[in-house]
Write a protein that holds these residues in place. Structure first.
Motif, PDB file in Angstrom:
ATOM      1  N   PHE A 189       0.868  -1.188   0.000  1.00  0.00           N
ATOM      2  CA  PHE A 189       0.000   0.000   0.000  1.00  0.00           C
ATOM      3  C   PHE A 189       0.901   1.232   0.000  1.00  0.00           C
ATOM      4  O   PHE A 189       1.601   1.496   0.978  1.00  0.00           O
ATOM      5  N   ASP A 190       0.901   1.968  -1.130  1.00  0.00           N
ATOM      6  CA  ASP A 190       1.697   3.192  -1.260  1.00  0.00           C
ATOM      7  C   ASP A 190       0.739   4.348  -0.953  1.00  0.00           C
ATOM      8  O   ASP A 190      -0.069   4.744  -1.786  1.00  0.00           O
ATOM      9  N   MET A 191       0.827   4.880   0.275  1.00  0.00           N
ATOM     10  CA  MET A 191      -0.175   5.842   0.757  1.00  0.00           C
ATOM     11  C   MET A 191      -0.111   7.193   0.047  1.00  0.00           C
ATOM     12  O   MET A 191      -1.111   7.880  -0.075  1.00  0.00           O
ATOM     13  N   PHE A 192       1.098   7.586  -0.362  1.00  0.00           N
ATOM     14  CA  PHE A 192       1.296   8.910  -0.986  1.00  0.00           C
ATOM     15  C   PHE A 192       2.083   8.691  -2.285  1.00  0.00           C
ATOM     16  O   PHE A 192       3.251   9.035  -2.403  1.00  0.00           O
ATOM     17  N   ALA A 193       1.409   8.126  -3.252  1.00  0.00           N
ATOM     18  CA  ALA A 193       2.105   7.506  -4.390  1.00  0.00           C
ATOM     19  C   ALA A 193       2.658   8.473  -5.429  1.00  0.00           C
ATOM     20  O   ALA A 193       3.572   8.127  -6.171  1.00  0.00           O
ATOM     21  N   VAL A 253       3.651  -1.074   3.822  1.00  0.00           N
ATOM     22  CA  VAL A 253       3.017   0.235   3.627  1.00  0.00           C
ATOM     23  C   VAL A 253       4.116   1.281   3.463  1.00  0.00           C
ATOM     24  O   VAL A 253       5.091   1.293   4.217  1.00  0.00           O
ATOM     25  N   ILE A 254       3.964   2.148   2.467  1.00  0.00           N
ATOM     26  CA  ILE A 254       4.970   3.190   2.221  1.00  0.00           C
ATOM     27  C   ILE A 254       4.359   4.549   2.537  1.00  0.00           C
ATOM     28  O   ILE A 254       3.314   4.907   1.998  1.00  0.00           O
ATOM     29  N   MET A 269      -1.023   2.091  10.308  1.00  0.00           N
ATOM     30  CA  MET A 269      -1.066   0.891  11.164  1.00  0.00           C
ATOM     31  C   MET A 269      -2.337   0.080  10.993  1.00  0.00           C
ATOM     32  O   MET A 269      -2.321  -1.136  11.189  1.00  0.00           O
ATOM     33  N   ILE A 270      -3.456   0.760  10.640  1.00  0.00           N
ATOM     34  CA  ILE A 270      -4.685  -0.038  10.438  1.00  0.00           C
ATOM     35  C   ILE A 270      -4.724  -0.646   9.032  1.00  0.00           C
ATOM     36  O   ILE A 270      -5.634  -1.381   8.688  1.00  0.00           O
ATOM     37  N   SER A 271      -3.715  -0.308   8.211  1.00  0.00           N
ATOM     38  CA  SER A 271      -3.693  -0.847   6.837  1.00  0.00           C
ATOM     39  C   SER A 271      -2.673  -1.965   6.666  1.00  0.00           C
ATOM     40  O   SER A 271      -2.516  -2.496   5.563  1.00  0.00           O
ATOM     41  N   VAL A 277       5.234  -4.637   7.354  1.00  0.00           N
ATOM     42  CA  VAL A 277       6.276  -3.596   7.519  1.00  0.00           C
ATOM     43  C   VAL A 277       5.766  -2.233   7.063  1.00  0.00           C
ATOM     44  O   VAL A 277       5.097  -2.125   6.028  1.00  0.00           O
ATOM     45  N   ILE A 278       6.114  -1.197   7.834  1.00  0.00           N
ATOM     46  CA  ILE A 278       5.807   0.184   7.425  1.00  0.00           C
ATOM     47  C   ILE A 278       7.115   0.911   7.148  1.00  0.00           C
ATOM     48  O   ILE A 278       8.044   0.875   7.961  1.00  0.00           O
ATOM     49  N   HIS A 279       7.194   1.557   5.983  1.00  0.00           N
ATOM     50  CA  HIS A 279       8.342   2.414   5.656  1.00  0.00           C
ATOM     51  C   HIS A 279       7.910   3.843   5.945  1.00  0.00           C
ATOM     52  O   HIS A 279       7.118   4.426   5.200  1.00  0.00           O
TER      53      HIS A 279
END
Ligand SMILES: C[S@@+](CC[C@H](N)C(=O)[O-])C[C@H]1O[C@@H](n2cnc3c(N)ncnc32)[C@H](O)[C@@H]1O
Length: 333
Positions: A189-193, A253-254, A269-271, A277-279
């Motif tokens: 999941f790239d949050m701010f792509a 998650v990025i 964190m909920i995704s 792993v969260i970057h």
């Protein structure tokens, strides 16, 4: 022009001898090498035994400038203010000029075009990156007045408009680092792509990428970049990540929004699935690179009843005096 010393050597041995002369510091590089039928004549600094020495004239060598600073036409007292580098996005150069140089911008732009033949347009940064879309104003200096380009990075092609979307070529190494950590079979999941520099790259390796951005122009380019790179396992999502978070369960998650990432920790964190792993990215002063960010990460985890394990902390790049863009990779349980 006065006569100088030269050595005459057969053409087929010329390259080997040229290298030896250079190594021995005997070749006079200020003058051009001469070609005469099956022979080559090298300008030399002093007599060398074992060669046929001749006295002849040599033309002065025209040195190709390596930097725009060698050819720029500005008052000499301003020379020391010229930046040594600039960003290149596709065939567009973007330079950061101090106040004093702005009025000489046209000449600086022309000098960049002259030295770097592959650059077709030059702009100066007109403001800091700002607003929700993280874009900046640009001032046209020279060449084409065009802001769309195709940038090559990490083996992918990214079409984008430098005036309408965020893009930094300086993050290429960081994106490759995340690519190397990612595993086949993962959902990302790239949050701010943005236009997809992480998403497109990762889609080449992982099972599926969900790529969110609130800037409609970024998402339009992301759709185009999907086709340009023949990527199918990527879903662009236009919207505020606050509304999208939680609907996706990702292995990775990025959070590439360093200025505000700390405000989106709950969404990240909920995704992420348990053990995922969260970057995380942030900006920090060099005296406190990670502590404040880690405190925020732990606080949000606690509020959500989760635990975190830090996997890696690192400086990504400097972004202002004493300030760094930092990365923290952590897993969530
Ligand atoms: C620093 S840029 C990073 C873009 C891309 N990852 C890259 O490396 O080029 C941050 C992006 O987040 C987007 N953005 C900002 N706030 C957002 C939000 N609340 N929801 C979704 N996207 C957002 C901006 O439009 C911008 O494209």
């Amino acid at each position: 022009m006065g006569k100088m010393l030269g050595i005459k050597v057969p053409k087929k041995e010329a390259e080997k001898i040229r290298k030896q002369l250079l190594e021995l510091n005997l070749l006079d590089v200020n003058f051009k090498i001469k070609h005469q039928n099956d022979f080559v004549i090298f300008p030399i600094k002093e007599r060398i035994k074992g060669f046929e020495i001749i006295e002849t004239t040599f033309e002065k060598a025209t040195k190709r400038p390596h930097s725009y600073r060698e050819v720029v036409n500005i008052p000499s007292e301003l020379q020391p203010l010229l930046p040594s580098s600039f960003d290149i996005i596709g065939d567009i150069a973007i330079i950061e000029l101090p106040e004093e140089l702005i009025s000489h911008g046209k000449n600086i732009g022309k000098a960049i075009l002259k030295v770097h033949k592959h650059i077709k347009a030059v702009f100066a940064k007109g403001s800091k990156v700002s607003g929700e879309y993280r874009v900046r104003e640009l001032l046209h200096l020279a060449g084409e007045n065009r802001t769309e380009a195709i940038h090559r990075e990490n083996g992918i092609r990214l079409k984008l408009d430098v005036a309408k979307v965020y893009f930094s070529p300086r993050l290429a190494t960081e994106r490759m680092r995340v690519f190397e950590r990612a595993k086949e079979g993962e959902v990302v999941f790239d949050m701010f792509a943005g236009v997809g520099p992480y998403s497109i790259l990762l889609a080449k390796k992982v099972k599926m990428v969900f790529a969110c951005d609130v800037n409609p122009i970024a998402i339009r380019y992301l759709e185009e970049n999907k086709k340009l790179n023949k990527v199918e396992n990527l879903i662009p999502i236009l919207g505020d990540v606050r509304k999208v978070a939680g609907q996706v369960k990702a292995d990775r998650v990025i959070m590439n929004l360093p200025k505000f990432a700390h405000e989106f920790l709950k969404e990240a964190m909920i995704s992420v699935r348990k053990g995922g792993v969260i970057h995380y990215y942030g900006f920090s002063h060099e005296e406190n690179l990670f502590e404040e960010h880690l405190e925020k990460i732990e606080k949000v985890a606690e509020e959500l009843g989760k635990n975190v394990k830090v996997l890696e902390k690192r400086k990504v790049r400097p972004y202002a005096p004493y300030q760094f863009n930092i990365a923290i990779d952590f897993s969530v349980f």
